[in-house]
Design an enzyme around this catalytic site. Structure first.
Site, PDB file in Angstrom:
ATOM      1  N   ARG A 187       8.073 -14.913   4.455  1.00 35.88           N
ATOM      2  CA  ARG A 187       7.920 -16.075   3.579  1.00 35.88           C
ATOM      3  C   ARG A 187       8.992 -16.127   2.492  1.00 35.88           C
ATOM      4  O   ARG A 187       9.394 -17.204   2.065  1.00 35.88           O
ATOM      5  CB  ARG A 187       6.520 -16.074   2.957  1.00 35.88           C
ATOM      6  CG  ARG A 187       5.457 -16.508   3.960  1.00 35.88           C
ATOM      7  CD  ARG A 187       4.058 -16.376   3.422  1.00 35.88           C
ATOM      8  NE  ARG A 187       3.114 -17.069   4.290  1.00 35.88           N
ATOM      9  CZ  ARG A 187       1.808 -16.883   4.268  1.00 35.88           C
ATOM     10  NH1 ARG A 187       1.281 -16.015   3.424  1.00 35.88           N
ATOM     11  NH2 ARG A 187       1.014 -17.557   5.079  1.00 35.88           N
TER      12      ARG A 187
ATOM     13  N   LYS B 226     -12.570 -15.253  14.105  1.00 40.79           N
ATOM     14  CA  LYS B 226     -13.792 -16.058  14.103  1.00 40.79           C
ATOM     15  C   LYS B 226     -13.648 -17.394  14.816  1.00 40.79           C
ATOM     16  O   LYS B 226     -12.710 -18.141  14.578  1.00 40.79           O
ATOM     17  CB  LYS B 226     -14.239 -16.308  12.658  1.00 40.79           C
ATOM     18  CG  LYS B 226     -14.670 -15.057  11.911  1.00 40.79           C
ATOM     19  CD  LYS B 226     -15.133 -15.396  10.506  1.00 40.79           C
ATOM     20  CE  LYS B 226     -15.605 -14.150   9.767  1.00 40.79           C
ATOM     21  NZ  LYS B 226     -16.049 -14.477   8.393  1.00 40.79           N
TER      22      LYS B 226
ATOM     23  N   GLY C  26       0.497 -17.122   9.710  1.00 43.42           N
ATOM     24  CA  GLY C  26      -0.526 -16.092   9.582  1.00 43.42           C
ATOM     25  C   GLY C  26      -0.218 -14.823  10.342  1.00 43.42           C
ATOM     26  O   GLY C  26       0.919 -14.370  10.442  1.00 43.42           O
TER      27      GLY C  26
ATOM     28  N   GLY D  43      -3.192 -21.561   7.985  1.00 47.80           N
ATOM     29  CA  GLY D  43      -4.257 -22.517   7.688  1.00 47.80           C
ATOM     30  C   GLY D  43      -3.751 -23.939   7.617  1.00 47.80           C
ATOM     31  O   GLY D  43      -4.380 -24.872   8.130  1.00 47.80           O
TER      32      GLY D  43
END
Length: 403
Positions: free
Chosen positions: A40, A207, A360, A384
């Site tokens: 990043r 998840k 991510g 996200g």
């Protein structure tokens, strides 16, 4: 109203002007506070270099981790300031506070081409407040650091959040999209609106609930949805398999049954697994069939036959979006699934496929596993944000730039 770009700002001229920049420096650190993946920081360089070389007085805002509105040395941006100094080839000062006395003194002392990094904006609870007035108050104090300044939004990893340094500051200053944000939106727009077919989506991560929105949104657009990682075990449980102690969201089993009933022709699941006795890098492990995880064991990766199946699916793809690793890639014994699928995407890209790694952990895995970053068409800095964009959600930090 069209979004103004960094080039528009540079054309206007930045020599001697204050420019407040929101970057994304939420980089991973090891236990010694050493940055383990500077991706990043590297991605922020084109915008920051252009502004510094243009003679701007640059004040950079960023966050690290989740300090929950409290000053916590563990989440200081000191390692980032050091790494950014090296990457930019010039000294980047770090203010010891966010909008306090030191930040003001250092901002007042900037000369043309200087870069100042403010301390972690999330040390102030108002940054992430749900109260618009509280965020606005903080935004006013940030704006006060840059007299007659402008705002450049370049932290794509945070544009899906209506936070003070992302959203409220943009309402108070002339605003522009930085090079990184502009590039990310252009790439994701291409994937969301005009994906070349066949279009294959690869989803991993822990998840199902985190990815439910994107599964629903892309099930009508993608030709295939490959599902691995921790989330695949809930799907396998929905098919009746005993996943033993593998990661499982029991409350999502019925949802997975419904998804399989409606989109079973598109969803591609693992056909074998790598089971482990415990969650540890040196755990005893073995490749097993879906119905043969040993009693009390857990699966930590997809197996070799699954990699072959997924690679076969990817081989003919013309567009690929990948978000989420296939297993616990941080442990070498359980990295083969992620490595194999990533390599299959690289191979497809070499044949003309347009591939996007959705930020991510998937982006981190590319670097941790030593894969060729140039082998992908684009590696996003925002997991996200990229998922929400593909879901069709409005990203507050992007929408405000068009106002």
């Amino acid at each position: 109203m069209a979004v103004k770009t960094l080039q528009d700002l540079l054309d206007e001229g930045v020599d001697g002007r204050y420019v407040l920049v929101r970057s994304d420096f939420n980089v991973p650190l090891d236990d010694n506070g050493v940055i383990t993946d500077p991706g990043r920081i590297t991605a922020s360089l084109p915008t920051l270099k252009a502004l510094a070389e243009g003679g701007a007085k640059v004040v950079v805002m960023a966050h690290l981790g989740r300090p929950k509105g409290e000053v916590n040395p563990k989440f200081s941006l000191a390692p980032v300031a050091e790494a950014l100094s090296d990457a930019l080839g010039q000294y980047v000062a770090l203010a010891s506070d966010v909008v306090g006395e030191d930040a003001h003194e250092r901002a007042n002392g900037l000369t043309e081409g200087d870069v100042l990094l403010l301390e972690n904006v999330r040390f102030d609870p108002r940054e992430t407040s749900k109260d618009e007035a509280e965020r606005g108050e903080f935004a006013d104090q940030l704006v006060a650091l840059v007299p007659d300044g402008v705002f450049v939004s370049d932290g794509f990893g945070v544009v899906h959040r209506a936070q003070a340094s992302v959203y409220d500051v943009a309402q108070r200053l002339p605003h522009y999209a930085g090079k990184l944000v502009g590039k990310e939106i252009d790439v994701l727009k291409k994937v969301a609106e005009q994906p070349a077919q066949p279009y294959v989506v690869v989803l991993g991560g822990s998840k199902v609930s985190d990815k439910l929105g994107v599964i629903e949104a892309l099930s009508t657009k993608a030709d295939k949805l490959i599902i691995g990682g921790g989330m695949c075990y809930t799907f396998l449980a929905a098919q009746g398999y005993n996943v033993q102690k593998s990661l499982l969201q029991e409350e999502m089993i019925d949802t997975c049954k419904d998804l399989l009933a409606r989109h079973g022709d598109k969803i591609v699941l693992p056909v074998d697994l790598v089971a482990a006795e415990t969650f540890a890098a040196d755990a005893a492990n073995q490749v097993v069939a879906l119905d043969a995880i040993p009693e009390g064991w857990m699966s930590l990766d997809i197996g070799p036959k699954s990699v072959e199946l997924f690679a076969e699916t990817l081989n003919s793809a013309k567009t690929v979006f990948w978000n989420g690793p296939m297993g616990v890639f941080e442990f070498p014994a359980f990295a083969a699934g992620t490595r194999g699928v990533a390599q299959a995407i690289i191979d497809a890209t070499a044949q003309g496929c347009f591939s996007v790694v959705g930020g991510g952990d998937s982006a981190a895995s590319v670097r941790v596993l030593g894969l060729d970053e140039e082998g992908f068409s684009h590696i996003s800095t925002g997991g996200g944000a990229s998922l929400e964009y593909l879901e069709g959600k409005q990203l507050p930090g992007v929408a405000v730039l068009a106002s």
